[in-house]
Design a protein around this motif. Structure first.
Motif, PDB file in Angstrom:
ATOM      1  N   PHE A 220       4.391  -8.140   1.492  1.00 27.25           N
ATOM      2  CA  PHE A 220       5.151  -7.089   1.946  1.00 27.25           C
ATOM      3  C   PHE A 220       6.746  -7.818   2.122  1.00 27.25           C
ATOM      4  O   PHE A 220       7.535  -7.281   2.915  1.00 27.25           O
ATOM      5  N   GLY A 221       6.839  -8.729   1.452  1.00 24.19           N
ATOM      6  CA  GLY A 221       8.263  -9.441   1.216  1.00 24.19           C
ATOM      7  C   GLY A 221       8.643  -9.874   2.744  1.00 24.19           C
ATOM      8  O   GLY A 221       7.961 -10.702   3.174  1.00 24.19           O
ATOM      9  N   ASN A 222       9.939  -9.606   3.283  1.00 18.83           N
ATOM     10  CA  ASN A 222      10.280 -10.243   4.370  1.00 18.83           C
ATOM     11  C   ASN A 222      10.218  -9.437   5.496  1.00 18.83           C
ATOM     12  O   ASN A 222      10.724  -9.717   6.820  1.00 18.83           O
ATOM     13  N   ASN A 223       9.407  -8.218   5.436  1.00 20.02           N
ATOM     14  CA  ASN A 223       9.289  -7.423   6.285  1.00 20.02           C
ATOM     15  C   ASN A 223       8.247  -8.096   7.336  1.00 20.02           C
ATOM     16  O   ASN A 223       7.022  -8.601   6.814  1.00 20.02           O
ATOM     17  N   VAL A 224       8.473  -7.971   8.780  1.00 18.78           N
ATOM     18  CA  VAL A 224       7.597  -8.425   9.687  1.00 18.78           C
ATOM     19  C   VAL A 224       6.757  -7.115  10.316  1.00 18.78           C
ATOM     20  O   VAL A 224       7.207  -6.171  10.898  1.00 18.78           O
ATOM     21  N   LEU A 225       5.467  -7.302  10.080  1.00 19.55           N
ATOM     22  CA  LEU A 225       4.697  -6.025  10.289  1.00 19.55           C
ATOM     23  C   LEU A 225       4.206  -6.013  11.865  1.00 19.55           C
ATOM     24  O   LEU A 225       3.767  -6.888  12.304  1.00 19.55           O
ATOM     25  N   ASP A 226       4.194  -4.637  12.257  1.00 21.50           N
ATOM     26  CA  ASP A 226       4.019  -4.619  13.573  1.00 21.50           C
ATOM     27  C   ASP A 226       2.383  -4.374  13.899  1.00 21.50           C
ATOM     28  O   ASP A 226       1.596  -4.553  14.694  1.00 21.50           O
ATOM     29  N   LYS A 227       1.773  -3.734  12.871  1.00 20.33           N
ATOM     30  CA  LYS A 227       0.318  -3.296  12.544  1.00 20.33           C
ATOM     31  C   LYS A 227       0.284  -2.950  11.041  1.00 20.33           C
ATOM     32  O   LYS A 227       1.069  -2.286  10.392  1.00 20.33           O
ATOM     33  N   ILE A 228      -1.128  -3.315  10.800  1.00 24.33           N
ATOM     34  CA  ILE A 228      -1.612  -2.905   9.511  1.00 24.33           C
ATOM     35  C   ILE A 228      -2.913  -2.636   9.703  1.00 24.33           C
ATOM     36  O   ILE A 228      -3.990  -3.163  10.271  1.00 24.33           O
ATOM     37  N   ILE A 229      -3.500  -1.411   8.892  1.00 20.61           N
ATOM     38  CA  ILE A 229      -4.809  -0.799   8.874  1.00 20.61           C
ATOM     39  C   ILE A 229      -5.188  -0.461   7.417  1.00 20.61           C
ATOM     40  O   ILE A 229      -4.396   0.121   6.957  1.00 20.61           O
ATOM     41  N   LEU A 230      -6.313  -1.020   7.179  1.00 26.03           N
ATOM     42  CA  LEU A 230      -7.012  -0.679   5.827  1.00 26.03           C
ATOM     43  C   LEU A 230      -7.408   0.860   5.700  1.00 26.03           C
ATOM     44  O   LEU A 230      -7.855   1.544   6.749  1.00 26.03           O
ATOM     45  N   LYS A 237      -5.841   1.024  -0.893  1.00 30.18           N
ATOM     46  CA  LYS A 237      -4.511   1.432   0.090  1.00 30.18           C
ATOM     47  C   LYS A 237      -4.608   1.015   1.544  1.00 30.18           C
ATOM     48  O   LYS A 237      -5.722   0.751   2.002  1.00 30.18           O
ATOM     49  N   LEU A 238      -3.318   0.891   1.940  1.00 27.79           N
ATOM     50  CA  LEU A 238      -3.328   0.457   3.567  1.00 27.79           C
ATOM     51  C   LEU A 238      -2.176   1.115   4.282  1.00 27.79           C
ATOM     52  O   LEU A 238      -1.414   1.696   3.623  1.00 27.79           O
ATOM     53  N   PHE A 239      -2.318   1.530   5.560  1.00 29.64           N
ATOM     54  CA  PHE A 239      -1.043   1.911   6.189  1.00 29.64           C
ATOM     55  C   PHE A 239      -0.505   0.528   7.016  1.00 29.64           C
ATOM     56  O   PHE A 239      -1.190  -0.295   7.587  1.00 29.64           O
ATOM     57  N   VAL A 240       0.871   0.660   7.045  1.00 28.40           N
ATOM     58  CA  VAL A 240       1.639  -0.297   7.788  1.00 28.40           C
ATOM     59  C   VAL A 240       2.550   0.351   8.617  1.00 28.40           C
ATOM     60  O   VAL A 240       3.146   1.406   8.480  1.00 28.40           O
ATOM     61  N   ALA A 241       2.839  -0.521   9.817  1.00 30.07           N
ATOM     62  CA  ALA A 241       4.141   0.098  10.472  1.00 30.07           C
ATOM     63  C   ALA A 241       5.024  -1.547  10.892  1.00 30.07           C
ATOM     64  O   ALA A 241       4.378  -2.451  11.122  1.00 30.07           O
ATOM     65  N   PHE A 242       6.278  -1.196  10.697  1.00 27.36           N
ATOM     66  CA  PHE A 242       7.164  -2.233  10.840  1.00 27.36           C
ATOM     67  C   PHE A 242       8.480  -1.536  11.429  1.00 27.36           C
ATOM     68  O   PHE A 242       8.568  -0.349  11.034  1.00 27.36           O
ATOM     69  N   SER A 250      22.224  -0.684  15.229  1.00 24.13           N
ATOM     70  CA  SER A 250      21.204   0.367  15.772  1.00 24.13           C
ATOM     71  C   SER A 250      19.840  -0.383  16.401  1.00 24.13           C
ATOM     72  O   SER A 250      19.512  -1.435  15.941  1.00 24.13           O
ATOM     73  N   VAL A 251      19.347   0.122  17.309  1.00 26.53           N
ATOM     74  CA  VAL A 251      17.915  -0.032  17.872  1.00 26.53           C
ATOM     75  C   VAL A 251      16.987   0.035  16.922  1.00 26.53           C
ATOM     76  O   VAL A 251      16.858   1.020  16.166  1.00 26.53           O
ATOM     77  N   PRO A 252      16.076  -1.102  16.405  1.00 24.70           N
ATOM     78  CA  PRO A 252      15.073  -1.111  15.581  1.00 24.70           C
ATOM     79  C   PRO A 252      14.087   0.186  15.977  1.00 24.70           C
ATOM     80  O   PRO A 252      13.846   0.615  17.333  1.00 24.70           O
ATOM     81  N   GLU A 253      13.579   0.916  14.988  1.00 23.18           N
ATOM     82  CA  GLU A 253      12.702   1.906  14.741  1.00 23.18           C
ATOM     83  C   GLU A 253      11.593   1.434  14.158  1.00 23.18           C
ATOM     84  O   GLU A 253      11.504   0.994  13.284  1.00 23.18           O
ATOM     85  N   LYS A 254      10.411   1.895  14.978  1.00 23.89           N
ATOM     86  CA  LYS A 254       9.056   1.407  14.275  1.00 23.89           C
ATOM     87  C   LYS A 254       8.517   2.638  13.151  1.00 23.89           C
ATOM     88  O   LYS A 254       8.215   3.805  13.951  1.00 23.89           O
ATOM     89  N   ASN A 255       8.125   2.422  12.119  1.00 26.73           N
ATOM     90  CA  ASN A 255       7.945   3.414  10.933  1.00 26.73           C
ATOM     91  C   ASN A 255       6.505   3.193  10.476  1.00 26.73           C
ATOM     92  O   ASN A 255       6.215   2.027  10.437  1.00 26.73           O
ATOM     93  N   ILE A 256       5.926   4.376  10.046  1.00 30.02           N
ATOM     94  CA  ILE A 256       4.618   4.072   9.249  1.00 30.02           C
ATOM     95  C   ILE A 256       4.771   4.419   7.732  1.00 30.02           C
ATOM     96  O   ILE A 256       5.420   5.456   7.292  1.00 30.02           O
ATOM     97  N   TYR A 257       4.107   3.462   7.063  1.00 31.81           N
ATOM     98  CA  TYR A 257       3.895   3.734   5.524  1.00 31.81           C
ATOM     99  C   TYR A 257       2.883   3.800   5.036  1.00 31.81           C
ATOM    100  O   TYR A 257       1.755   2.916   5.569  1.00 31.81           O
ATOM    101  N   GLU A 258       2.586   4.212   4.011  1.00 30.98           N
ATOM    102  CA  GLU A 258       1.172   3.765   3.176  1.00 30.98           C
ATOM    103  C   GLU A 258       1.453   2.993   1.773  1.00 30.98           C
ATOM    104  O   GLU A 258       2.541   3.400   1.100  1.00 30.98           O
ATOM    105  N   VAL A 259       0.993   2.082   1.827  1.00 34.20           N
ATOM    106  CA  VAL A 259       0.931   1.184   0.573  1.00 34.20           C
ATOM    107  C   VAL A 259      -0.239   1.241  -0.455  1.00 34.20           C
ATOM    108  O   VAL A 259      -1.240   1.075   0.068  1.00 34.20           O
TER     109      VAL A 259
END
Length: 463
Positions: A220-230, A237-242, A250-259
């Protein structure tokens, strides 16, 4: 025959009929004559079912008979309505004792009685274990072992049906660099694990097949993950939030992605500015920035709002067990109430919670309380309504697991105890065995204990 004799015989039979008929009717209706006390009573019955079979049943200290050899059951009839002290015993097993009352013309039941062995047998599984991780299907356990000579960790997989252990993955398989072990989590189908390690303070993630030990690294490169679910079904595939910033200030926002690891494609964001999310079967759940619980398919499209009252808790974690949705916040456990459409607090200082195998009851506990919540109406005795709670233990609690649907095994300091959940009178609770600082795991009705680096299996609970 003379007419006078015929009249006498008729009158005698008539009197006999007038006396016997009401007695027969009363007998059929359940009435009995108590000759000892000179009164008519309406007796009741006891019905017991116990495992193992052919156990001795005592009422008020008097042996009645044994449970049958086929079903382990017994019916005791014509009992005076009152409270009785019942004991069920069998050589080599802990006894079962309870005070139960007989009601007029009713059957009092206890159908889930288990007698546990006095001297359980244990098999040694591993002598160099550090942690044990159960798969969701209960058929596998991943064991983390550490080799003191090589100074390397490895993962083994235990087949709970065969009670056999095989190699899964070693630290050396990941390459020559040293990987500090962090954690593992399972896919919903119990076919893969997500292995988390650290190298030079950087988190690394590997998806490992439990069938053959083959793995794929998720970068995931330099991204610090908040959560990861298979992904529950698609193996690559998996789902991640960072957290991301729209602008530098700006204030950081937690977003969900599919990888997609195979195609090396990241899709999204699927949902923006969330507090937390979880995946269950074919559904996705998340709490949005306003505090609403949303539910959708795995595409995160057309979400449905589930709660009518906003969630105000911060630093929360979402989790599902069966069809139930849970939220943890600041060490408090909440369950989503489907009637009120809001989260209901269950317990502060939460340590753990587990759904029963039939998904009708929930056990949850903190350091010194172990509770049961009935999620559905319980029709068999003792009757319970949905939402009823029972305090099973108020001693020091380490961990707790279900044994079938009517017993709980839990650790208290160095002891492993087993308790029924039938709260009529006192609980039948036994001290099963004692080991130093036991870490307990329950799978397929087998009990596994990790103590001082060794894992033991007890299969004496398969009643």
């Amino acid at each position: 025959m003379a007419k006078g004799k015929r009249i006498l015989i008729f009158l005698a039979l008539l009197i006999l009929f007038l006396v016997a008929a009401p007695a027969a009717v009363m007998y059929c209706l359940g009435w009995r004559l108590d000759l000892k006390n000179g009164r008519i009573t309406e007796p009741g019955m006891f019905y017991f079912k116990a495992s193992p079979k052919t156990a001795d049943v005592y009422l008020d200290g008097k042996l009645q008979k044994r449970t049958d050899i086929f079903f382990g059951s017994i019916l005791i009839e014509n009992l005076e309505p009152k409270e009785y002290e019942i004991e069920i015993k069998k050589d080599g097993y802990h006894g079962w004792k309870k005070k139960l009352a007989i009601q007029k013309r009713e059957v009092t039941e206890a159908k889930n009685i288990i007698l546990f062995p006095l001297n359980p047998n244990f098999s040694l599984i591993s002598e160099s274990a550090e942690y044990i991780y159960p798969a969701p299907d209960g058929r596998k356990i991943v064991i983390k072992e550490y080799d003191e000579v090589k100074k390397k960790w490895s993962l083994k997989i235990l087949d709970t049906a065969k009670n056999s252990k095989t190699n899964l993955l070693s630290e050396e398989d990941l390459g020559k660099i040293k990987h500090e072990f962090s954690n593992i989590s399972f896919s919903e189908d119990s076919e893969r694990i997500l292995l988390e390690t650290k190298y030079q303070a950087k988190n690394r993630y590997f998806i490992v097949s439990l069938a053959d030990g083959k793995f794929t690294e998720a970068d995931f490169g330099n991204n610090v993950l908040d959560k990861i679910i298979l992904h529950p079904s698609e193996k690559t595939k998996l789902f991640v939030a960072f957290s991301e910033k729209k602008t530098k200030n700006s204030v950081p926002e937690k977003n969900i992605y599919e990888v997609d690891l195979l195609k090396k494609i990241t899709s999204g964001p699927l949902a923006k500015n969330i507090s937390d999310f979880t995946i269950s079967d074919r559904d996705a759940y998340w709490i949005d920035e306003e505090g609403f619980l949303l539910k959708s398919g795995l595409d995160f499209k057309n979400p449905r709002r589930m709660n009518v009252q906003k969630t105000v808790q911060k630093n929360l974690t979402l989790k599902t067990e069966g069809s139930e949705v849970f939220m943890e916040s600041e060490q408090s456990l909440y369950i989503f109430n489907k009637k009120t459409l809001s989260f209901e607090k269950l317990l502060d200082g939460i340590k753990g919670y587990r759904l029963s195998p039939n998904s009708k009851q929930l056990l949850y506990f903190n350091d010194n309380e172990l509770w049961i919540l009935f999620l559905e109406k319980k029709h068999e005795q003792p009757h319970k309504e949905a939402g009823d709670k029972v305090l099973v233990s108020s001693e020091i609690i380490g961990d707790a697991f279900w044994h079938i649907n009517n017993y709980i095994a839990y650790t208290s300091q160095n002891k492993v105890k087993i308790s029924e959940i039938d709260d009529r009178g006192e609980f039948n609770s036994i001290e099963f065995f004692e080991m130093e600082n036991p870490q307990m795991l329950y799978s397929q009705n087998n009990l596994y204990i990790l103590s001082k680096g060794s894992i033991y299996s007890c299969q004496d609970l398969k009643n």
